[in-house]
Design a protein around this motif. Structure first.
Motif, mmCIF file in Angstrom:
data_model
loop_
_atom_site.group_PDB
_atom_site.id
_atom_site.type_symbol
_atom_site.label_atom_id
_atom_site.label_comp_id
_atom_site.label_asym_id
_atom_site.label_seq_id
_atom_site.Cartn_x
_atom_site.Cartn_y
_atom_site.Cartn_z
ATOM 1 N N ILE A 197 16.043 100.312 40.057
ATOM 2 C CA ILE A 197 15.072 99.503 39.001
ATOM 3 C C ILE A 197 13.733 99.882 38.896
ATOM 4 O O ILE A 197 13.036 99.813 39.872
ATOM 5 N N SER A 240 21.999 100.649 41.356
ATOM 6 C CA SER A 240 20.960 100.448 40.018
ATOM 7 C C SER A 240 19.700 100.646 40.742
ATOM 8 O O SER A 240 19.208 99.993 41.419
ATOM 9 N N VAL A 279 21.069 97.144 44.075
ATOM 10 C CA VAL A 279 19.935 97.152 43.195
ATOM 11 C C VAL A 279 18.743 97.622 44.144
ATOM 12 O O VAL A 279 18.387 96.997 45.325
ATOM 13 N N VAL A 285 17.490 101.987 35.687
ATOM 14 C CA VAL A 285 17.378 100.761 34.848
ATOM 15 C C VAL A 285 15.622 100.712 34.735
ATOM 16 O O VAL A 285 14.986 100.401 35.653
ATOM 17 N N ARG A 315 23.071 93.139 44.591
ATOM 18 C CA ARG A 315 22.912 92.680 43.197
ATOM 19 C C ARG A 315 23.137 90.990 43.280
ATOM 20 O O ARG A 315 22.562 90.292 42.692
ATOM 21 N N ALA A 346 21.363 95.523 35.289
ATOM 22 C CA ALA A 346 21.828 96.363 36.324
ATOM 23 C C ALA A 346 23.253 96.266 36.164
ATOM 24 O O ALA A 346 23.736 95.237 36.211
#
Length: 444
Positions: free
Chosen positions: A217, A215, A289, A244, A368, A284
């Protein structure tokens, strides 16, 4: 192979592979750059083959270190062999474990192919393992397989020696060559990759080497930068990913996009970067991440390079060393070119290299579940990543964090409307070397 084929079989050679937990560049505190020496593994080969001696001879007097990790040649025998003139450069026999430490404290690896040896899996394996320790591999002679993928190939040993002389005086270029070798080794030649090849050959189905979901971000208060965010997200070579986008800009100005791999979140403008990151981590769906700022530049292999660390090493978070800045979008200026690390730096409580401010938020990444457990400080704006790492060291003292090789991230400076840091060019120049580097040298 030919004998097996005559017997009605269809044999194939397995790809060379290595164990990542044994051959990798992560080390403890280092106060000096890697030694300016080039390692050749093959004392016995020097004594036996004139081709090997001819290929190694141009490297004499340039930091050559001759060892042997596969055979023991008594000094008495070596002194009476045709390779006796190499005696000043011979370090001796080393174990298959100790050679890893030698690799990590050296500047390059010399690989040599000879016609008389034919297929030689031993020296090919050693070249691969050196590359896995982020050593540039200089190969003299014909090459195929793993060596062709990780090495710089030279038909003439004198050309290879000249290239090594350049690398000795250009630490940035040496780090660049080592990074490319390291990536090729870890992406294509771990035992997990070998198992994936076997599954493919036997048509077993399933994927023994799955790509975890990532993910990406991006907290942003500037809707005008959204096109750049999408462009850099789309360019990443890591396939299993999502974006994200956390918008904390002016109300009603959040960009609108509906895509299954893009998540759009709006938070109040007064929310600081720490709260925006926490919101992104909670939203997420990936196992890992990464934060990508909306005003900096990332190479297409940025995520893939960092996922090698997460996949192969037991770490909880990582970040780049602060190194590159670009003022015009064409070239980058590098900080302290003579100190760019060839290996990664372990950040751990009590380590002599423990420096919170060197852990930059523009290149932060974590597992994460680890990020969820700690969370970002809600009020943190500048240095939200530093606050996160400080909490990790206090609340999770057994966690492991890396500051990784600086390639594939360049901080854009010089256009106040496009970034949040107000330092001017004159002030930054006092921190940077005079050397300008094409961005192609950063985005590898």
């Amino acid at each position: 192979l030919e004998l097996l084929r005559r017997g009605g079989l269809a044999p194939r050679l397995l790809p060379q592979a290595f164990a990542p937990e044994q051959f990798h560049p992560v080390s403890g505190p280092r106060f000096e750059p890697p030694a300016a020496r080039i390692v050749f593994d093959g004392i016995a080969r020097l004594a036996r083959f004139s081709e090997a001696r001819d290929a190694v001879a141009p490297f004499a007097g340039t930091g050559l270190a001759v060892v042997d990790s596969g055979a023991f040649t008594p000094p008495y025998n070596f002194a009476r062999s045709a390779a006796a003139s190499f005696a000043p450069d011979v370090l001796g026999t080393v174990s298959r474990t100790a050679v890893q430490e030698l690799y990590r404290d050296s500047g390059a690896y010399l690989s040599v192919a000879t016609a008389r040896e034919g297929f030689a899996p031993a020296w090919e394996q050693r070249a691969l393992e050196a590359a896995a320790c982020r050593l540039p591999v200089l190969h003299v002679g014909p090459a195929a397989g793993a060596v062709a993928e990780v090495a710089n190939i030279f038909a003439d040993a004198r050309e290879a020696a000249e290239y090594w002389r350049e690398l000795r005086h250009r630490p940035l270029e040496r780090a660049r060559a080592g990074h490319l070798a390291w990536r090729a080794a870890h992406e294509g030649h771990t035992f997990a990759r070998r198992m994936a090849t076997i599954h493919e050959w036997l048509d077993l189905g399933g994927d023994p080497f799955p790509l975890p979901r990532v993910s990406i971000i991006t907290p942003s208060m500037r809707p005008d930068n959204f096109s750049q965010v999408l462009e850099q997200y789309a360019a990443q070579t890591w396939g299993n990913r999502e974006l994200v986008y956390v918008f904390n800009g002016p109300a009603g100005q959040m960009p609108n996009l509906e895509r299954p791999d893009v998540r759009m979140i709006a938070v109040p403008p007064e929310h600081a970067a720490g709260m925006a990151m926490s919101a992104g981590v909670m939203e997420a769906r990936g196992e890992f991440v990464f934060r990508l700022d909306d005003d900096d530049m990332y190479g297409e292999h940025y995520i893939a390079d960092r996922m090698i660390h997460f996949r192969e090493f037991a770490i909880d978070s990582l970040s780049n060393a602060r190194a590159w800045m670009s003022f015009d979008g064409r070239v980058a200026r590098v900080t302290r070119v003579d100190r760019i690390p060839q290996d990664d730096t372990v950040l751990a409580l009590g380590s002599a290299t423990y420096q919170l401010l060197g852990y930059t938020g523009a290149s932060w990444g974590a597992r994460r579940d680890f990020a969820l457990r700690l969370g970002f400080l809600e009020a943190a704006n500048a240095h939200a990543d530093v606050a996160f790492l400080s909490r990790a060291m206090t609340l999770a003292p057994a966690s492991a964090h890396l500051r990784v090789n600086p390639f594939n991230l360049c901080v854009r400076r010089g256009a106040p409307a496009r970034h949040t840091w107000g330092a001017g060019r004159t002030e930054l120049d006092t921190l940077l070397d005079v050397e300008d580097v094409p961005l192609t040298g950063v985005f590898l």
